[in-house]
Design an enzyme around this catalytic site. Structure first.
Site, short mmCIF file in Angstrom:
data_model
loop_
_atom_site.label_atom_id
_atom_site.label_comp_id
_atom_site.label_asym_id
_atom_site.label_seq_id
_atom_site.Cartn_x
_atom_site.Cartn_y
_atom_site.Cartn_z
N HIS A 20 1.43 0.01 4.55
CA HIS A 20 1.00 -1.37 4.33
C HIS A 20 1.30 -2.24 5.56
CE1 HIS A 20 -0.90 -4.11 1.45
NE2 HIS A 20 -0.38 -5.02 2.25
N HIS A 51 -8.15 3.79 -3.21
CA HIS A 51 -7.57 3.11 -4.38
C HIS A 51 -8.70 2.74 -5.33
CE1 HIS A 51 -4.88 -0.52 -5.78
NE2 HIS A 51 -5.24 0.24 -6.78
N ASN A 82 -6.44 5.13 4.89
CA ASN A 82 -6.92 4.44 3.69
C ASN A 82 -8.32 3.87 3.99
OD1 ASN A 82 -7.50 2.22 1.94
ND2 ASN A 82 -5.38 2.27 1.25
N ARG A 116 -9.43 0.77 -8.08
CA ARG A 116 -8.83 -0.34 -8.83
C ARG A 116 -9.49 -0.51 -10.19
NH1 ARG A 116 -5.87 -4.35 -5.99
NH2 ARG A 116 -6.35 -5.60 -7.83
N1 PXP Z 1 -0.24 1.98 1.11
C1 PXP Z 1 -0.60 1.39 -0.05
C2 PXP Z 1 0.13 1.76 -1.30
C3 PXP Z 1 -1.66 0.47 -0.08
O1 PXP Z 1 -2.01 -0.12 -1.23
C4 PXP Z 1 -2.36 0.19 1.12
C5 PXP Z 1 -3.56 -0.69 1.12
O2 PXP Z 1 -3.31 -1.92 0.66
C6 PXP Z 1 -1.93 0.81 2.28
C7 PXP Z 1 -0.87 1.70 2.26
C8 PXP Z 1 -2.61 0.53 3.60
O3 PXP Z 1 -2.36 -0.77 3.97
P1 PXP Z 1 -3.12 -1.39 5.23
O4 PXP Z 1 -4.56 -1.48 4.86
O5 PXP Z 1 -2.45 -2.70 5.42
O6 PXP Z 1 -2.91 -0.44 6.37
#
Ligand code: PXP
Length: 246
Positions: A196, A47, A7, A49
């Site tokens: 996440h 993402h 991400n 937004r």
């Molecule tokens: N999956 C989703 C659906 C997310 O929204 C995010 C980013 O907030 C992530 C994974 C990656 O999370 P992180 O940045 O905590 O690794």
């Protein structure tokens, strides 16, 4: 093999901190995406937004052009963003909550309360050749609803597991919830991703969750990249994932 989707939102967050409102600036999420792919990442997640707080429209379109693996377009189920995704045709969209009323108590998408609207979008995406994932908590009713919606994937929200990593009892309880959720989803024919809050410390325990296809990881990889460089940060994470047995 367990896949890694990186991400790259946090790269855009850093750029926007300095260059908000301008059509240029560093660091570039697109350059970061290319480097992640070259380092072995299996996909790129971004993402867009509604408030455009990090990734901008131009980033998404450029990502669509350069990503050679798999573009995961993370988005709210909102008409403006749905229309962009349908035009852009990423390989997959991951529907996430952005508004309070779409969120379950623990932070994932409330699929039960939004089943009709999510089914409608799922159908439109599938008709355009785009797979659909739903970002949900490890709650049996939400997983069942994701199957009713007809989603191809769920992404299990690992935020609570990550938040409670230092407390053994809570951490175990969260892991057990994730394990049960993955089994339930698999039995329903859903493919299972997770993400996440995953990082280099908590990742080894995620091996206990069965049936995982892909992990989506952002913050920890981008943070480590500040000191090691992005290539090493991605490769280190891939190294931690490589013995996953499913
Ligand atoms: N999956 C989703 C659906 C997310 O929204 C995010 C980013 O907030 C992530 C994974 C990656 O999370 P992180 O940045 O905590 O690794």
């Amino acid at each position: 093999m367990l896949k890694l989707g990186v991400n790259i939102d946090h790269v855009a967050t850093l750029r926007e901190a300095r260059y908000r409102g301008r059509a240029h600036g560093e660091p570039s999420p697109v350059a970061a995406a290319r480097q992640c792919e070259a380092a072995g990442a299996h996909g790129i997640t971004a993402h867009l937004r509604e408030d455009r707080r990090h990734i901008q429209d131009r980033d998404m379109w450029q990502l669509r052009e350069v990503v050679r693996t798999r573009l995961n377009f993370e988005m709210a189920n909102e008409p403006e963003i749905v229309a962009i995704a349908l035009k852009m045709k990423p390989e997959i969209v991951c529907l996430v909550p952005e508004r309070r009323q779409e969120v379950t108590t623990e932070g994932g998408l409330d699929v039960v309360a939004n089943e009709l609207a999510l089914t409608e979008t799922r159908k439109r995406m599938n008709e355009a050749g785009i797979e659909v994932s739903l970002f949900i908590n490890a709650i049996p009713t939400q997983i069942q609803a994701a199957a009713f919606v007809g989603a191809q994937f769920i992404e299990l929200h690992t935020g609570r597991f990550a938040d409670h990593f230092a407390e053994a009892a809570e951490r175990e309880a969260e892991l057990e919830r994730l394990i049960a959720a993955a089994k339930q989803a698999h039995a329903l024919g859903l493919r299972v991703n997770a993400g996440h809050g995953l990082n280099y410390e908590n990742l080894p325990l995620i091996h206990r969750v069965p049936h995982l296809v892909e992990l989506n990881i952002g913050h920890s990889i981008i943070s480590r990249a500040l000191t090691t460089g992005l290539t090493t940060a991605v490769q280190d994470m891939l190294g931690l994932m490589q013995d996953y047995r499913g």
